[in-house]
Write an enzyme that holds these catalytic residues in place. Structure first.
Site, short mmCIF file in Angstrom:
data_model
loop_
_atom_site.label_atom_id
_atom_site.label_comp_id
_atom_site.label_asym_id
_atom_site.label_seq_id
_atom_site.Cartn_x
_atom_site.Cartn_y
_atom_site.Cartn_z
N SER A 196 -35.65 16.74 38.16
CA SER A 196 -34.23 16.98 38.45
C SER A 196 -33.74 15.95 39.44
O SER A 196 -34.51 15.47 40.30
CB SER A 196 -34.03 18.39 39.02
N TYR B 258 -36.38 24.78 44.97
CA TYR B 258 -36.38 24.14 43.65
C TYR B 258 -36.48 22.63 43.79
O TYR B 258 -37.30 21.98 43.12
CB TYR B 258 -35.10 24.54 42.91
#
Length: 264
Positions: free
Chosen positions: A144, A157
């Site tokens: 990401s 995350y």
């Protein structure tokens, strides 16, 4: 990832290649599965939530955030396909913490680490012996942009994705001698169904329409190309990295973000 030195046409580029895609029933994972299947691959997709018919391939229900789930998936995918040539670790989830990092409890950290880092580590560990035995393989980890630009509401995350990047580089260094390539794909703002739902919420909260919310999000992220990406944009990069066209590429990151992330 074909066994010949010549690169065949798109229709049969992955003929005979056995592919496992986690998180493969929607969004980026589904697009990846379709891209491989359309080029002749034999595909298994995995996700926690059962589906009647995946977009492509055969479906296996598995929670790869658990050690048992990852082990069962490795066994079942190997049984169905007879081995794995390409592994795409796409499964992941994000704990939303509106109060920021100090709101994150240990369980929040463990959950995001299990889902986004350890799911890949465990599957790689289970499937690499088979790849080593055949002296070939490709592993692609989907991370990401938050690994570079972490958000306060999703620090566990972001940290897990950043750790996956470091892990991927180290793994590439270790298994390259066995003909196995490991790379990382870094999506930016990709308009999946989850992003569409986010836009709908933004529009409802702001009293506007979805297109206005989309423009606001694009401006906030800062995308020079001026629009979100599509899942197929990411799938195309994944397919390239798994192919013989990328035979000398390993241990690197490939960003699919419309230019929004800084170069360093």
């Amino acid at each position: 990832m074909t066994s010949t030195s010549m690169v065949p046409g798109p229709a049969d580029e992955f003929s005979g290649v056995r592919v496992l895609v986690t998180g493969g029933t929607k969004g980026i994972g589904a697009a990846v599965a379709v891209r491989f299947a359309e080029a002749g691959a034999d595909v298994v997709v995995a996700a926690r939530t059962p589906v009647e018919e995946p977009a492509a391939g055969r479906f296996v229900s598995a929670d790869v955030a658990t050690a048992d789930g990852a082990a069962r998936l490795a066994d079942e995918a190997t049984r169905l396909l007879g081995g794995i040539d390409v592994l795409v670790n796409n499964a992941g989830s994000q704990t939303y913490l509106p109060g920021g990092a100090l709101e994150a409890a240990d369980d929040d950290w463990y959950r995001d680490l299990d889902t986004n880092l350890m799911s890949a580590v465990r599957l790689d560990r289970a499937l690499l012996p088979g790849m080593i035995a055949q002296n070939r393989g490709a592993i692609i980890h989907i991370t990401s942009g938050q690994a570079r630009l972490p958000g306060a509401a999703s620090l566990p995350y972001a940290a897990a994705k950043a750790a996956t990047t470091v892990y991927s580089k180290g793994l590439a260094n270790e298994v390259g001698k066995h003909g196995i390539r490991v790379n990382t794909v870094v999506p930016g703002l990709i308009e999946t169904s989850a992003v569409t739902r986010r836009l709908d919420r933004m529009a409802a909260d702001g009293g506007g329409d979805t297109e206005t919310a989309r423009r606001q999000l694009i401006d906030r992220v800062g995308i020079p190309l001026g629009h979100p990406g599509r899942p197929a944009d990411v799938a195309e990069v994944v397919a390239f990295l798994a192919s013989d066209r990328a035979a000398f590429l390993t241990g690197s990151q490939y960003v699919v973000d419309g230019g929004s992330l800084p170069t360093v």
